[in-house]
Design an enzyme around this catalytic site. Structure first.
Site, mmCIF file in Angstrom:
data_model
loop_
_atom_site.group_PDB
_atom_site.id
_atom_site.type_symbol
_atom_site.label_atom_id
_atom_site.label_comp_id
_atom_site.label_asym_id
_atom_site.label_seq_id
_atom_site.Cartn_x
_atom_site.Cartn_y
_atom_site.Cartn_z
ATOM 1 N N GLY A 96 0.892 -1.274 0.019
ATOM 2 C CA GLY A 96 0.060 0.015 -0.022
ATOM 3 C C GLY A 96 0.705 1.146 -0.016
ATOM 4 N N SER A 97 2.177 1.270 0.857
ATOM 5 C CA SER A 97 2.613 2.422 0.857
ATOM 6 C C SER A 97 3.612 2.872 -0.277
ATOM 7 C CB SER A 97 3.921 2.355 1.652
ATOM 8 O OG SER A 97 3.297 1.983 3.123
ATOM 9 N N HIS A 125 -2.074 -7.730 2.730
ATOM 10 C CA HIS A 125 -1.965 -8.199 3.930
ATOM 11 C C HIS A 125 -2.996 -7.558 4.865
ATOM 12 C CE1 HIS A 125 0.064 -4.966 6.422
ATOM 13 N NE2 HIS A 125 0.413 -4.303 5.051
ATOM 14 N N GLN A 136 -7.654 -0.137 3.348
ATOM 15 C CA GLN A 136 -8.655 -0.690 4.603
ATOM 16 C C GLN A 136 -9.864 -1.087 3.897
ATOM 17 O OE1 GLN A 136 -8.019 -1.158 7.703
ATOM 18 N NE2 GLN A 136 -6.054 -0.557 8.007
ATOM 19 N N CYS A 147 1.921 2.186 12.697
ATOM 20 C CA CYS A 147 3.050 2.841 12.265
ATOM 21 C C CYS A 147 3.533 4.155 13.231
ATOM 22 C CB CYS A 147 2.749 3.764 10.931
ATOM 23 S SG CYS A 147 1.729 2.520 9.982
ATOM 24 N N SER A 199 -3.658 -3.268 -0.696
ATOM 25 C CA SER A 199 -2.657 -3.888 0.075
ATOM 26 C C SER A 199 -3.021 -5.302 0.509
ATOM 27 C CB SER A 199 -1.974 -3.114 1.255
ATOM 28 O OG SER A 199 -1.010 -4.049 1.751
ATOM 29 N N THR A 206 11.830 -7.880 -11.318
ATOM 30 C CA THR A 206 11.167 -9.321 -11.318
ATOM 31 C C THR A 206 10.053 -9.265 -10.583
ATOM 32 O OG1 THR A 206 13.533 -10.179 -12.268
ATOM 33 C CG2 THR A 206 11.527 -11.622 -11.825
HETATM 34 C C1 LIG Z 1 -1.574 -0.459 5.977
HETATM 35 C C2 LIG Z 1 -2.172 0.500 5.442
HETATM 36 C C3 LIG Z 1 -1.167 1.282 4.283
HETATM 37 C C4 LIG Z 1 0.127 0.747 3.982
HETATM 38 O O1 LIG Z 1 -0.030 -0.480 3.420
HETATM 39 P P1 LIG Z 1 1.403 -1.519 3.374
HETATM 40 O O2 LIG Z 1 1.114 -2.616 2.572
HETATM 41 O O3 LIG Z 1 1.684 -1.986 4.830
HETATM 42 O O4 LIG Z 1 2.686 -0.742 2.850
HETATM 43 C C5 LIG Z 1 -1.727 2.404 3.583
HETATM 44 N N1 LIG Z 1 -2.564 2.989 3.951
HETATM 45 C C6 LIG Z 1 -3.582 2.316 5.111
HETATM 46 C C7 LIG Z 1 -5.023 3.094 5.108
HETATM 47 C C8 LIG Z 1 -3.147 1.004 5.559
HETATM 48 O O5 LIG Z 1 -4.078 0.796 6.598
#
Ligand SMILES: *Cc1c(COP(=O)(O)O)cnc(C)c1O
Length: 396
Positions: A70-71, A201, A179, A324, A199, A237
Site C-alpha cells: 500500500g505504501s 496483507h 482498509q 506505524c 495492499s 522481477t
Molecule cells: C496498512 C496501510 C497502508 C500501508 O500498506 P502497506 O502494504 O503496509 O505498505 C496504507 N494505507 C492504509 C490506510 C493502511 O491501513
C-alpha cells in the site's frame, strides 16, 4: 485465551492464500519476461492474477500495477499526479489531515518541492463531505487524495460522490483503499476513481505485495527504474508467489464480503455496546458509517500504551491507533484531526476484528477491557484528580 484483534494493522493469511503461495513458490519459478516455457508459464499466472484483481475492482487488467504494498502504491499515485499537474503549472493538492502516513509524508515532500496542499477539516464524526472537496477545488488543483476508509477509526468516506465531483471538475482523484479493499464493494468506474491503492496483507493475503490501479490515460511516474515490467512503470522481477496469493486472497475476500461483514458487525457491535458502559468513555468515528470490524474508543484518565500491555497479558492483541506511530509518544494524528484533545487521544483503544474472530473471544475482551481500565484508573493520579473534583472531566 489468545485473541487477535489487530486486523487493521495486518491480518493472518487465509488457508487459500497460503496454499496458493506455496504452490507457486514450488512450481512457478520462471521469470515472466523469459521467452521459454517456464517463463511463459509464469507470465500466464501473472496475467491471471491481474485479471482477477481487475475483475473485482471493475477495471481492465492493464490498469493494474503490482507494487510492494500500500505504501508504494500511495507514493506512486500521488507523485505521478503531482508530476502531471506540474507540467500544466497546477501545483495544488487536496487531502485530509487524517490520511495514512504513506500519503501524508509524500504530501509533505511535495510541499517542500513547492506544491500547496489543502488539508480538509475532518468532522468530529470522522467524515468529510463531498461539498468540502468541491469548495476546495481551484483552477490549479491537480489532485484530490482522500482515503476510502480510515485505518484507526474505520470511518468510510463518500468516495463515489467525491469521484463525481472530481470528474466534473477534471481533477485527478486518488483514494487509499487499503482498509476498504476486500471489505467493501468497490467499482472504480462507477465511483470515478482515477488512482487507487490496495495492499494484500489487509485482506488475509501476504505482506509486501499490493497494487496500484491507474485509469488508462493517467501516466505514471516510475519510483523504481529498470526493466520493462508492469508496463515499464515498476521495474523488478515480479514476486509471482506473493502476487498469486494476493489475487487468491482478494477473490476469496470479495466473494464473501457481505457474509463476512455481517458476522464481524455483530461482534463489533457487542464491543461498542458493552464497552460504552465504561464511564467517561467515547466512541471515535461515526457509529454507522464505519468498517464493520472497527472499534475505536477513548477512555479518560489512562494511557493507551499501558492498556495495550495489560491487555496483552490477558492474551488480547490490540492497538492504540496506528501501528506505524506506536513507539512514538505523540498521540494519534487521526484522533487529533477529529478534535480529541491530547490527553484524551492518549487514552485510545482500537480493536479491529476479522471473520476469524469468535463470540467467545468477544466475551473475553468484554471482560478484560473494563478490568484493565479500572486497574489503570486506580493507579492514575489524573484519575484521582478527576474523581476528587480537582479537574473537570473532558468526556462526560
Ligand atoms: C496498512 C496501510 C497502508 C500501508 O500498506 P502497506 O502494504 O503496509 O505498505 C496504507 N494505507 C492504509 C490506510 C493502511 O491501513
Amino acid at each position: 485465551m489468545k485473541v487477535y484483534a489487530d486486523n487493521a494493522a495486518t491480518t493472518p493469511m487465509s488457508k487459500t492464500a497460503i496454499n496458493e503461495m506455496l504452490y507457486h513458490v514450488e512450481n512457478t519459478y520462471g521469470n515472466p519476461s523469459s521467452l521459454h516455457a517456464a517463463g511463459q508459464q509464469a507470465a500466464m499466472a501473472l496475467l491471471k492474477a491481474r485479471q482477477t484483481i481487475a475483475e473485482y475492482l471493475g477495471c481492465e487488467p492493464k490498469e493494474i500495477i503490482f507494487t510492494s504494498g500500500g505504501s508504494e502504491a500511495d507514493n506512486q499515485a500521488i507523485i505521478s499526479a503531482a508530476k502531471l499537474g506540474e507540467r500544466k503549472k497546477k501545483k495544488h493538492i487536496i487531502s485530509t489531515a487524517f490520511e495514512h502516513h504513506a500519503v501524508l509524508h509524500t504530501l509533505k515532500r511535495l510541499e517542500k518541492e513547492g506544491f500547496e496542499v489543502t488539508y480538509l477539516d475532518v468532522h468530529e464524526n470522522g467524515l468529510i463531505s463531498a461539498e468540502q472537496v468541491e469548495k476546495a477545488i481551484r483552477p490549479d488543483t491537480c489532485l484530490v487524495t482522500i482515503m476510502y476508509a480510515n485505518n484507526e477509526i474505520g470511518t468510510i468516506q463518500p468516495i463515489g460522490e467525491i469521484g463525481a465531483i472530481c470528474k466534473e471538475k477534471k481533477v485527478l482523484f486518488h483514494t487509499d483503499a487499503v482498509q476498504a479493499a476486500g471489505h467493501l464493494h468497490i467499482n472504480v468506474r462507477e465511483q470515478n476513481i482515477d488512482l487507487m491503492s490496495i495492499s494484500a496483507h489487509k485482506f488475509h493475503g501476504p505482506k509486501g505485495v499490493g497494487a496500484l490501479y491507474a485509469r488508462k490515460g493517467v501516466i505514471l511516474t516510475n519510483l523504481i527504474e529498470g526493466g520493462a515490467q508492469e508496463r515499464g512503470k515498476r521495474a523488478g522481477t515480479e514476486n509471482i508467489p506473493a502476487i498469486m496469493s494476493m489475487a487468491a486472497a482478494f477473490k476469496e475476500a470479495c466473494d464473501n464480503i457481505d457474509e463476512n461483514a455481517e458476522k464481524v458487525l455483530k461482534m463489533r457491535n457487542r464491543l461498542i455496546d458493552g464497552l460504552s458502559e465504561i464511564p467517561h468513555s467515547i466512541l471515535n468515528g461515526d457509529r454507522e458509517k464505519r468498517l464493520a470490524g472497527n472499534f475505536s474508543m477513548c477512555f479518560e484518565g489512562i494511557e493507551g500504551e499501558s492498556m495495550l500491555l495489560y491487555l496483552d497479558m490477558e492474551g488480547v492483541c490490540a492497538s492504540s491507533g496506528s501501528a506505524c506511530t506506536s513507539g512514538s509518544l505523540d498521540p494519534s494524528h487521526v484522533l487529533l484531526a477529529i478534535g480529541r484533545p491530547h490527553e484524551i487521544a492518549h487514552g485510545s483503544l482500537r480493536l479491529s476484528l476479522s471473520e476469524y474472530n469468535t463470540d467467545e473471544e468477544i466475551d473475553h475482551i468484554l471482560k478484560a477491557v473494563p478490568e484493565v481500565v479500572n486497574r489503570l484508573r486506580n493507579m492514575s493520579p489524573v484519575w484521582r484528580d478527576l474523581k476528587e473534583g480537582r479537574k473537570e472531566y473532558v468526556i462526560q
